[in-house]
Design an enzyme around this catalytic site. Structure first.
Site, PDB file in Angstrom:
ATOM      1  CE1 TYR A 135      -3.732  -2.356   0.459  1.00 35.94           C
ATOM      2  CE2 TYR A 135      -4.675  -0.256   1.127  1.00 35.94           C
ATOM      3  CZ  TYR A 135      -4.837  -1.563   0.712  1.00 35.94           C
ATOM      4  OH  TYR A 135      -6.096  -2.064   0.562  1.00 35.94           O
ATOM      5  CE  LYS A 190       1.035 -17.514  -2.496  1.00 39.53           C
ATOM      6  NZ  LYS A 190       0.080 -18.644  -2.608  1.00 39.53           N
ATOM      7  CG  ASP A 222      -3.014 -20.053  -1.242  1.00 42.44           C
ATOM      8  OD1 ASP A 222      -2.481 -20.033  -0.106  1.00 42.44           O
ATOM      9  OD2 ASP A 222      -2.555 -20.732  -2.187  1.00 42.44           O
ATOM     10  CG  ASP A 246      -8.349  -4.165   1.369  1.00 38.34           C
ATOM     11  OD1 ASP A 246      -9.289  -3.631   1.990  1.00 38.34           O
ATOM     12  OD2 ASP A 246      -8.243  -4.143   0.121  1.00 38.34           O
ATOM     13  CG  ASP A 250     -14.077  -6.222   1.947  1.00 39.74           C
ATOM     14  OD1 ASP A 250     -13.832  -5.493   2.930  1.00 39.74           O
ATOM     15  OD2 ASP A 250     -14.483  -5.790   0.851  1.00 39.74           O
TER      16      ASP A 250
HETATM   17  C1  IPM Z   1     -10.551  -0.546   3.698  1.00 35.12           C
HETATM   18  C2  IPM Z   1     -10.738   0.078   2.347  1.00 35.12           C
HETATM   19  C3  IPM Z   1      -9.537   0.971   2.042  1.00 35.12           C
HETATM   20  C4  IPM Z   1      -8.321   0.074   1.993  1.00 35.12           C
HETATM   21  C5  IPM Z   1      -9.664   1.836   0.775  1.00 35.12           C
HETATM   22  C6  IPM Z   1     -10.891   2.703   0.808  1.00 35.12           C
HETATM   23  C7  IPM Z   1      -8.441   2.678   0.556  1.00 35.12           C
HETATM   24  O1  IPM Z   1     -10.924  -0.906   1.383  1.00 35.12           O
HETATM   25  O2  IPM Z   1     -10.431   0.206   4.695  1.00 35.12           O
HETATM   26  O3  IPM Z   1     -10.527  -1.771   3.786  1.00 35.12           O
HETATM   27  O4  IPM Z   1      -8.007  -0.517   0.952  1.00 35.12           O
HETATM   28  O5  IPM Z   1      -7.652  -0.043   3.021  1.00 35.12           O
HETATM   29 MG    MG Z   2     -11.112  -2.875   2.182  1.00 33.81          MG
END
Ligand code: IPM
Ligand code: MG
Length: 357
Positions: A135, A190, A222, A246, A250
């Site tokens: 990042y 990884k 993975d 990240d 999710d």
């Molecule tokens: C998160 C989001 C952010 C990230 C974006 C909005 C930059 O996806 O907080 O998970 O990738 O960290």
């Molecule tokens: Mg995110």
């Protein structure tokens, strides 16, 4: 106690308003000051993270953040895009430790796409390193490929990197968090392919020597993605780098029924923190009054716990959220047959009411 309130874009303004309402209803003494951030700040000031917003954030004990981003900004140069605001806040305030709990509330077992028995009682904590990795690694950019089969062709590149102290400090955070839970850490890497993550794994093993009471397991990313949907309850604390975190956070959110339920905390070494829902600005439903404010309300609870030293108030909010779920109130994202569909404001009002009773 000073709270910087940064609603941002899209549904950010709607959900943060509900969290502020809940904080107001606690009867505690906070100073709350709002500022623009993300696309909203770009529109007003020409920058997604104006100096004044950054200054407010730095001076506050805690930051309540909504979400940033909208497709209409996709064509701007990267430094001016809304996402740079959250990345800039994380980097400027040194918010390296991101806590993303994934808890499946009993009442929402049916809202997940997974079988109830897999997720009932789920309580895992993803700890994502937040200020390093690909990042932020330099150099990055576009150039002519310097070598290889496509030498001379246009190419883009990013740099994945972690310094040892960066890995050590997030390792300590994870082991210490695990001590307060079920004493098990899964470090996701990884190492089979990437130098950066072999180093990550080696460093995890070194730091682990100071925590003999905590179990450390290593898992390739993975496989971790697969195990999260196969047997999520086998995890306790998951610690990983910025990019893997990240993605996995999710994924983990879907175990709980909706990403609209997931709060998060991003802390620096002084326990100053930024609190935001794990979801984004959802421009497709912005302004419709249907967004789920619970992730933001639960983020406010985390803020009270971690940065403002108000454990009791945090628990009051969490209990109130449980109560409205038990009453059968649901925003669209967690709605199912037999429950009552409510909008953003109604949900916030119901939490406020549950606080009082
Ligand atoms: C998160 C989001 C952010 C990230 C974006 C909005 C930059 O996806 O907080 O998970 O990738 O960290
Ligand atoms: Mg995110």
């Amino acid at each position: 106690m000073k709270i910087a309130v940064l609603p941002g874009d899209g549904i950010g303004t709607e959900i943060v308003a509900e969290a502020v309402k809940v904080l107001d209803a606690l009867g505690l003494k906070f100073e709350m000051e709002s500022a623009l951030v993300g696309g909203a700040a770009y529109d007003a000031h020409g920058h997604p993270l104006p100096e004044s917003t950054l200054k407010l954030a730095k001076e506050a004990d805690a930051i309540l953040f909504g979400a940033v981003g909208d497709w209409k900004y996709d064509k701007l140069d990267r430094p001016l895009r809304p996402e740079q605001a959250i990345l800039g806040l994380r980097k400027n305030l040194g918010l390296f430790a991101n806590f993303r709990p994934a808890i499946c509330y009993e009442q929402l077992v049916g809202a997940s796409s997974l079988k109830p028995e897999l997720i009932a009682g789920l309580d895992i904590l993803i700890i994502r390193e937040l200020t390093g990795d690909i990042y932020f690694g330099q150099p990055r950019g576009r150039r002519e490929a310097p070598d290889g089969e496509f030498k001379g062709a246009p190419e883009a590149f990013d740099t994945m990197r972690y310094s040892k102290p960066e890995i050590e400090r997030i390792a300590h955070v994870a082991f210490q968090a695990a001590r307060k839970r079920n004493k098990k850490v899964t470090s996701v890497d990884k190492a089979n392919v990437l130098e950066t993550f072999q180093f990550w794994k080696d460093t995890m093993i070194e730091v682990h020597a100071q925590y003999p009471d905590v179990e450390l397991q290593h898992m390739y990313v993975d496989n971790a993605a697969m195990q999260l949907v196969k047997a999520p309850k086998a995890f306790d604390v998951v610690v990983t780098g910025n990019m893997f975190g990240d993605i996995l956070s999710d994924e983990a959110s879907m175990l709980t029924g909706s990403i609209g339920m997931l709060p998060s905390a991003s802390l620096n070494s002084k326990n100053q923190g930024l609190y935001e829902p794990s979801h984004g600005s959802a421009p497709d439903i912005a302004g419709k009054g249907i967004a789920n404010p619970l992730a933001t309300i639960l983020s406010a609870a985390m803020m009270l716990r971690f940065s403002l030293n108000q454990e009791e108030a945090a628990q009051r909010i969490e209990a109130a959220v449980q109560k409205v779920l038990a009453q059968g109130l649901r925003t669209g994202d967690i709605w199912s047959e037999g429950t009552t569909k409510v909008g953003t404001v109604q949900m916030g009002d119901a939490v406020v009411k549950a606080l009082a009773s």
